[in-house]
Design a protein around this motif. Structure first.
Motif, PDB file in Angstrom:
ATOM      1  N   TYR A 138     -19.029 -11.131  -4.604  1.00 20.10           N
ATOM      2  CA  TYR A 138     -18.902  -9.687  -4.357  1.00 20.10           C
ATOM      3  C   TYR A 138     -18.297  -8.991  -5.577  1.00 20.10           C
ATOM      4  CZ  TYR A 138     -18.080  -5.367  -1.711  1.00 20.10           C
ATOM      5  OH  TYR A 138     -18.088  -4.057  -1.272  1.00 20.10           O
ATOM      6  N   ASP A 177      -8.054  -2.488   0.757  1.00 15.06           N
ATOM      7  CA  ASP A 177      -8.098  -3.063   2.110  1.00 15.06           C
ATOM      8  C   ASP A 177      -8.911  -4.360   2.133  1.00 15.06           C
ATOM      9  OD1 ASP A 177      -6.551  -1.269   3.454  1.00 15.06           O
ATOM     10  OD2 ASP A 177      -8.146  -0.505   4.752  1.00 15.06           O
ATOM     11  N   TRP A 178     -10.007  -4.397   1.390  1.00 16.10           N
ATOM     12  CA  TRP A 178     -10.837  -5.602   1.330  1.00 16.10           C
ATOM     13  C   TRP A 178      -9.995  -6.790   0.876  1.00 16.10           C
ATOM     14  CZ3 TRP A 178     -16.259  -6.262   2.071  1.00 16.10           C
ATOM     15  CH2 TRP A 178     -16.735  -7.540   1.726  1.00 16.10           C
ATOM     16  N   ARG A 230      -9.390   2.697  -2.183  1.00 15.91           N
ATOM     17  CA  ARG A 230      -8.598   2.207  -1.039  1.00 15.91           C
ATOM     18  C   ARG A 230      -9.390   1.232  -0.176  1.00 15.91           C
ATOM     19  NH1 ARG A 230      -6.998   8.164  -0.560  1.00 15.91           N
ATOM     20  NH2 ARG A 230      -4.909   8.264  -1.450  1.00 15.91           N
ATOM     21  N   ARG A 231     -10.715   1.431  -0.053  1.00 13.46           N
ATOM     22  CA  ARG A 231     -11.549   0.487   0.697  1.00 13.46           C
ATOM     23  C   ARG A 231     -11.424  -0.910   0.096  1.00 13.46           C
ATOM     24  NH1 ARG A 231     -16.471  -2.166   0.418  1.00 13.46           N
ATOM     25  NH2 ARG A 231     -17.055  -1.320  -1.611  1.00 13.46           N
ATOM     26  N   LYS A 250      -9.275  -8.648   4.168  1.00 14.82           N
ATOM     27  CA  LYS A 250     -10.298  -9.687   4.330  1.00 14.82           C
ATOM     28  C   LYS A 250     -10.046 -10.889   3.407  1.00 14.82           C
ATOM     29  CE  LYS A 250     -15.402  -9.787   4.447  1.00 14.82           C
ATOM     30  NZ  LYS A 250     -15.588 -10.296   5.815  1.00 14.82           N
ATOM     31  N   ARG A 288     -11.423   8.010  -4.383  1.00 12.61           N
ATOM     32  CA  ARG A 288     -10.145   7.479  -3.932  1.00 12.61           C
ATOM     33  C   ARG A 288     -10.352   6.603  -2.689  1.00 12.61           C
ATOM     34  NH1 ARG A 288      -5.731  10.501  -5.655  1.00 12.61           N
ATOM     35  NH2 ARG A 288      -4.835  10.800  -3.594  1.00 12.61           N
ATOM     36  N   ALA A 289     -11.268   7.038  -1.814  1.00 11.67           N
ATOM     37  CA  ALA A 289     -11.567   6.235  -0.628  1.00 11.67           C
ATOM     38  C   ALA A 289     -12.188   4.895  -1.028  1.00 11.67           C
ATOM     39  CB  ALA A 289     -12.498   7.000   0.311  1.00 11.67           C
ATOM     40  N   ARG A 345       0.830  -1.212   0.000  1.00 11.80           N
ATOM     41  CA  ARG A 345       0.000   0.000   0.000  1.00 11.80           C
ATOM     42  C   ARG A 345       0.857   1.252   0.000  1.00 11.80           C
ATOM     43  NH1 ARG A 345      -4.625  -2.455   3.874  1.00 11.80           N
ATOM     44  NH2 ARG A 345      -2.782  -3.430   4.736  1.00 11.80           N
ATOM     45  N   VAL A 346       1.982   1.196   0.708  1.00 13.65           N
ATOM     46  CA  VAL A 346       2.888   2.352   0.760  1.00 13.65           C
ATOM     47  C   VAL A 346       3.506   2.587  -0.620  1.00 13.65           C
ATOM     48  CG1 VAL A 346       4.877   3.345   1.935  1.00 13.65           C
ATOM     49  CG2 VAL A 346       3.374   1.772   3.175  1.00 13.65           C
ATOM     50  N   GLU A 356       0.842   4.078  -3.094  1.00 16.31           N
ATOM     51  CA  GLU A 356       0.600   5.514  -2.903  1.00 16.31           C
ATOM     52  C   GLU A 356       1.786   6.322  -3.436  1.00 16.31           C
ATOM     53  OE1 GLU A 356      -2.151   7.006  -1.698  1.00 16.31           O
ATOM     54  OE2 GLU A 356      -3.240   5.320  -0.814  1.00 16.31           O
ATOM     55  N   TYR A 357       2.991   5.844  -3.138  1.00 22.56           N
ATOM     56  CA  TYR A 357       4.214   6.532  -3.597  1.00 22.56           C
ATOM     57  C   TYR A 357       4.246   6.593  -5.119  1.00 22.56           C
ATOM     58  CZ  TYR A 357       9.207   7.038  -4.702  1.00 22.56           C
ATOM     59  OH  TYR A 357      10.407   7.436  -5.229  1.00 22.56           O
ATOM     60  N   PRO A 365     -11.937  12.729  -3.673  1.00 25.05           N
ATOM     61  CA  PRO A 365     -11.551  12.040  -2.422  1.00 25.05           C
ATOM     62  C   PRO A 365     -12.457  10.842  -2.105  1.00 25.05           C
ATOM     63  CG  PRO A 365     -11.345  14.402  -2.129  1.00 25.05           C
ATOM     64  CD  PRO A 365     -11.988  14.197  -3.495  1.00 25.05           C
ATOM     65  N   ALA A 366     -13.757  10.940  -2.389  1.00 25.81           N
ATOM     66  CA  ALA A 366     -14.653   9.808  -2.117  1.00 25.81           C
ATOM     67  C   ALA A 366     -14.356   8.643  -3.071  1.00 25.81           C
ATOM     68  CB  ALA A 366     -16.114  10.233  -2.230  1.00 25.81           C
ATOM     69  N   GLU A 378       1.877   9.024  -6.601  1.00 27.22           N
ATOM     70  CA  GLU A 378       2.258  10.429  -6.400  1.00 27.22           C
ATOM     71  C   GLU A 378       3.405  10.840  -7.335  1.00 27.22           C
ATOM     72  OE1 GLU A 378       3.172  10.865  -2.246  1.00 27.22           O
ATOM     73  OE2 GLU A 378       1.092  10.581  -1.631  1.00 27.22           O
TER      74      GLU A 378
END
Lengths: 222, 222
Positions: free
Chosen positions: B143, B96-97, B92-93, B101, B88-89, B65-66, B69-70, B85-86, B73
């Motif tokens: 899903y 994370d899934w 990222r959600r 999970k 992008r969230a 993940r790091v 993002e790097y 931003p939403a 950028e």
């Protein structure tokens, strides 16, 4: 009203509370017993985990790292993931360190065994897991001290999401009285500086039903 | 030369290989047997885990993940974490899934039990863990299909880091022949579209010593 669904002793939830405090963003706090699988909560986060932030415009953001990136984009002052791309990577590396390695090696063994298991009525704590966590914490406190020998804060000269995330984990373990401060003065100096920040006050005022905090938990001179 | 330290069947490492391919960034690949605890590797990443990217200027970035993002950028075209931003969230959600999970519920039980355990000479695989993972994958494939009924790609109308991360996990499990495609045509349609991207070619050419891939592994018409 901006709302954070949380569990009081869960470190990633604590991180978002501290982060919202640093950014001076008002919010309501709702405790979500995730193991109950409440239908309307699963609509906010199908993964069924806390933290979940519902922002003022209704945007629902689940997961501590996702929420932190979102907040730093939408409310950039003060930046908590700041600097050059390499600086930002260093902050995120340490967030991963605490939410990944520290979580597996320390927080899980203490918080899940001593507190979550009882809340979920899952029986007796696993004594071996607790012993391993108590042994594992020394290495992490040494690492905090090593970093602070080289920098003012964990990821560099500015207070960042790395400090927020580390403080979220350390504060939860410290609530249980399981941080051996006497052996780790470098880490203690760092945590004293974190503890004096106004954003920590609500965390230090937490009292969890059935678990009394360590006597020094809220004390700035611990 | 930009260098990625990796393990071939590790999903987060595969995600960075795909991501570098999407951004058309050349790189050298070095296999790092993390369980050997090589000193000079621990200097790159004290957490001792892969992936680690060493960029052309020598900057060392650990953690999928790091790194993602790097890279987004420093090399923003094409954006893999893009939009509002939403948006992008949401990307990222889903990262994370899959890295959280799906990793816990599926990848760990198959890749760690069937492959990593043997490489580390840790004895026989845990049959119950494998059974649980094989049972758990159906929910995740449903899903994927559910999301693709509503959007062109997993996180929205553009191919994103969510697709990269999901494909990294699915491709590793598919190498082992453990994706029940016949029951999941919606997920299969998504994966066929991912598989046709040039960034997937190196992944589909992987052959891991001692583990033959499923017959359809590299086939675009599987």
């Amino acid at each position: 009203m901006r709302t954070l669904y949380h569990l009081p002793l869960d470190p990633p939830c604590r991180a978002i509370r501290i982060l919202l405090g640093e950014k001076r963003l008002p919010f309501a706090l709702k405790t979500e017993n995730v193991w109950e699988g409440r239908e309307s909560f699963l609509q906010l986060n199908p993964a069924g985990a806390v933290p979940v932030l519902v922002d003022e415009d209704g945007t629902s953001i689940p997961g501590a790292r996702v929420i932190a990136e979102y907040l730093d984009e939408v409310y950039p002052e003060p930046p908590l993931i700041g600097g050059t791309p390499a600086d930002r990577a260093e902050t995120r590396r340490l967030v991963d360190w605490f939410d990944g390695k520290f979580q597996r090696e320390v927080s899980a063994g203490l918080i899940e065994e001593k507190v979550t298991r009882r809340l979920r009525q899952q029986g007796e704590p696993n004594a071996a897991a607790i012993r391993n966590a108590l042994a594992g914490i020394h290495y992490h406190l040494d690492y905090i001290a090593w970093l602070c020998d080289r920098r003012r804060w964990l990821a560099g000269d500015d207070f960042s999401l790395a400090d927020v995330t580390a403080a979220a984990h350390i504060s939860a373990v410290d609530y249980l009285g399981d941080v051996p401060w006497g052996d780790h003065l470098g880490a203690k100096d760092w945590y004293a500086r974190v503890k004096s920040r106004p954003s920590l006050r609500p965390i230090l005022a937490d009292r969890i039903h059935g678990a009394t905090p360590a006597a020094h938990y809220a004390d700035p001179d611990f």
